[in-house]
Design a protein around this motif. Structure first.
Motif, mmCIF file in Angstrom:
data_model
loop_
_atom_site.group_PDB
_atom_site.id
_atom_site.type_symbol
_atom_site.label_atom_id
_atom_site.label_comp_id
_atom_site.label_asym_id
_atom_site.label_seq_id
_atom_site.Cartn_x
_atom_site.Cartn_y
_atom_site.Cartn_z
ATOM 1 N N MET A 38 0.791 -1.071 -0.046
ATOM 2 C CA MET A 38 -0.041 -0.132 0.045
ATOM 3 C C MET A 38 0.758 1.311 -0.078
ATOM 4 N N ILE A 39 2.101 1.293 0.730
ATOM 5 C CA ILE A 39 2.782 2.324 0.678
ATOM 6 C C ILE A 39 3.529 2.648 -0.523
ATOM 7 N N ALA A 40 3.813 1.659 -1.184
ATOM 8 C CA ALA A 40 4.436 1.659 -2.582
ATOM 9 C C ALA A 40 3.506 2.165 -3.617
ATOM 10 N N MET A 41 2.354 1.831 -3.532
ATOM 11 C CA MET A 41 1.230 2.231 -4.332
ATOM 12 C C MET A 41 1.099 4.011 -4.015
ATOM 13 N N ALA A 42 1.088 4.077 -2.739
ATOM 14 C CA ALA A 42 0.802 5.708 -2.349
ATOM 15 C C ALA A 42 2.038 6.507 -2.871
ATOM 16 N N ILE A 43 3.042 6.051 -2.839
ATOM 17 C CA ILE A 43 4.445 6.709 -3.158
ATOM 18 C C ILE A 43 4.699 6.589 -4.667
ATOM 19 N N ALA A 44 3.813 5.664 -5.385
ATOM 20 C CA ALA A 44 4.409 5.548 -6.869
ATOM 21 C C ALA A 44 4.478 6.901 -7.725
ATOM 22 N N THR A 45 3.500 7.656 -7.752
ATOM 23 C CA THR A 45 3.592 8.988 -8.295
ATOM 24 C C THR A 45 4.280 10.060 -7.798
ATOM 25 N N GLU A 46 5.107 9.794 -6.715
ATOM 26 C CA GLU A 46 6.003 10.841 -5.978
ATOM 27 C C GLU A 46 4.964 12.066 -5.622
ATOM 28 N N PRO A 47 4.031 11.574 -4.577
ATOM 29 C CA PRO A 47 3.037 12.879 -4.059
ATOM 30 C C PRO A 47 3.714 13.987 -3.436
ATOM 31 N N ARG A 48 3.053 15.067 -3.281
ATOM 32 C CA ARG A 48 3.434 16.116 -2.412
ATOM 33 C C ARG A 48 2.833 16.091 -1.341
ATOM 34 N N LEU A 49 1.849 15.130 -1.141
ATOM 35 C CA LEU A 49 1.043 14.907 0.189
ATOM 36 C C LEU A 49 0.865 13.607 0.301
ATOM 37 N N LEU A 50 1.133 12.966 1.475
ATOM 38 C CA LEU A 50 0.535 11.526 1.690
ATOM 39 C C LEU A 50 -0.296 11.459 2.944
ATOM 40 N N ILE A 51 -1.353 11.109 2.963
ATOM 41 C CA ILE A 51 -2.176 10.863 4.193
ATOM 42 C C ILE A 51 -2.212 9.382 4.534
ATOM 43 N N ALA A 52 -1.774 9.272 5.732
ATOM 44 C CA ALA A 52 -1.684 7.790 6.276
ATOM 45 C C ALA A 52 -2.770 7.425 7.133
ATOM 46 N N ASP A 53 -3.803 6.801 7.064
ATOM 47 C CA ASP A 53 -4.807 6.468 7.950
ATOM 48 C C ASP A 53 -4.513 5.451 8.935
ATOM 49 N N GLU A 54 -4.064 5.734 10.129
ATOM 50 C CA GLU A 54 -3.993 4.346 10.883
ATOM 51 C C GLU A 54 -2.781 3.267 10.248
ATOM 52 N N PRO A 55 -1.945 3.604 10.056
ATOM 53 C CA PRO A 55 -1.124 2.702 8.903
ATOM 54 C C PRO A 55 -0.440 1.611 9.722
ATOM 55 N N THR A 56 -0.641 1.857 11.020
ATOM 56 C CA THR A 56 -0.112 0.474 11.866
ATOM 57 C C THR A 56 -0.869 -0.417 12.735
ATOM 58 N N THR A 57 -2.384 0.012 12.308
ATOM 59 C CA THR A 57 -3.612 -0.745 12.959
ATOM 60 C C THR A 57 -3.303 -2.306 12.737
ATOM 61 N N ALA A 58 -3.523 -3.281 13.587
ATOM 62 C CA ALA A 58 -3.559 -4.543 13.408
ATOM 63 C C ALA A 58 -2.107 -5.070 13.303
ATOM 64 N N LEU A 59 -1.144 -4.412 13.115
ATOM 65 C CA LEU A 59 0.267 -5.155 13.031
ATOM 66 C C LEU A 59 0.904 -5.240 14.332
ATOM 67 N N ASP A 60 1.813 -6.059 14.586
ATOM 68 C CA ASP A 60 2.539 -6.319 15.874
ATOM 69 C C ASP A 60 3.583 -5.179 15.954
ATOM 70 N N VAL A 61 3.903 -5.001 17.194
ATOM 71 C CA VAL A 61 4.753 -4.023 17.463
ATOM 72 C C VAL A 61 6.226 -4.032 16.702
ATOM 73 N N THR A 62 6.642 -4.828 16.486
ATOM 74 C CA THR A 62 7.926 -4.828 15.567
ATOM 75 C C THR A 62 7.728 -4.259 14.198
ATOM 76 N N VAL A 63 6.434 -4.876 13.632
ATOM 77 C CA VAL A 63 6.326 -4.467 12.416
ATOM 78 C C VAL A 63 5.750 -2.986 12.212
ATOM 79 N N GLN A 64 4.860 -2.549 13.325
ATOM 80 C CA GLN A 64 4.628 -1.398 13.302
ATOM 81 C C GLN A 64 5.892 -0.163 13.502
#
Length: 280
Positions: free
Chosen positions: A163-189
């Motif tokens: 999802m992050i790769a898709m979001a930065i694919a067009t080299e955006p000027r603004l990225l909105i990350a909505d709870e990007p670490t939800t449901a991930l374990d602490v290490t992956v967060q």
């Protein structure tokens, strides 16, 4: 001039019995290279306010604002065609629950290649090469194989990297990350947050981070806006907010952190005030 400037944003939803207000007159300002965290409990209007910016709310929603400008362009006055040239290209978004956000019927490679072909105008071969480059950039193991993998064949952390790769694919000027670490374990967060910070610092894009995790805010943000029941309670730089919160609701949030807890129970908003005051 601010990169994103929103004044008096209100979002109302029609229901079978009337309507309700999810976001009530909030302001948002983000400069180039800023990292703004929007925090608050579930139902405070964090995601809804940013979905309004993206134009992704359902037809039952009514969005009004005195101003909603991106790089000087009024998003509310643009035609759908003009807005599509900005949304998904200059402004992108990472959604909650990455596995649910990816189409289970298509490979990860196909989905990012579609983004590149539609928003960046690349042909199939160039899109495949760029997708592979992006998968390497976001640290996916065995990126060539991941291009061929379906979402259910990857872990939650790997899907989030897609999802992050898709979001930065067009080299955006603004990225909105909505709870990007939800449901991930602490290490992956931590890995995901470090990746977002690294990308933001390297590219210079602005980042809006929607979260309820004050620890994430302390580690990543420059400024913090606190929301409660659709209102913005206060906004300050990170150090000021943590050391000297002005609003009782903000004090309640900080006091509810496990490291700040005293006694046998965590405090509630009611312990600080009956009704949090709204600070413009």
């Amino acid at each position: 001039m601010a990169l994103l400037s929103i004044r008096n944003l209100t979002v109302r939803f029609a229901t079978s019995t009337g309507s309700f207000t999810a976001v009530d007159g909030i302001d948002v300002t983000v400069d180039k290279g800023d990292v703004l965290a929007i925090v608050g409990e579930s139902g405070s209007g964090k995601s809804v306010s940013m979905l309004a910016v993206m134009g992704l709310l359902p037809d039952t929603a009514t969005v009004t604002a005195d101003e909603m400008r991106f790089d000087g362009r009024d998003l509310l006055k643009l035609s759908p065609k003009e807005r599509r040239k900005i949304i998904g290209r200059e402004i992108t978004m990472i959604f909650q629950e990455p596995i649910a956000s990816l189409n289970p019927s298509f490979t990860a490679g196909y989905q990012i290649e579609e983004v590149l072909r539609f928003n960046a105008g690349l042909d199939r071969r160039a899109a495949r090469a760029r997708a592979l480059e992006l998968f390497r950039q976001v640290g996916l193991p065995d990126p060539e194989q991941k291009l061929k993998a379906y979402p259910h064949q990857m872990s939650g952390g790997q899907c989030q990297r897609v999802m992050i790769a898709m979001a930065i694919a067009t080299e955006p000027r603004l990225l909105i990350a909505d709870e990007p670490t939800t449901a991930l374990d602490v290490t992956v967060q931590k890995q995901i947050l470090d990746l977002l910070t690294e990308i933001q610092e390297r590219s210079g894009m602005a980042l809006i981070l929607i979260t309820h995790d004050m620890g994430v805010v302390a580690e990543t943000a420059d400024r913090v806006a606190v929301q409660y029941k659709g209102h913005k309670m206060e906004e300050a730089d990170v150090l000021t907010l943590f050391e000297n919160p002005q609003n009782p609701y903000t004090r309640a949030l900080l006091s509810a952190l496990p490291e700040n807890a005293t006694g046998d129970r965590l405090p509630t908003v009611a312990d600080f005030m009956a009704k949090p005051e709204v600070r413009p």
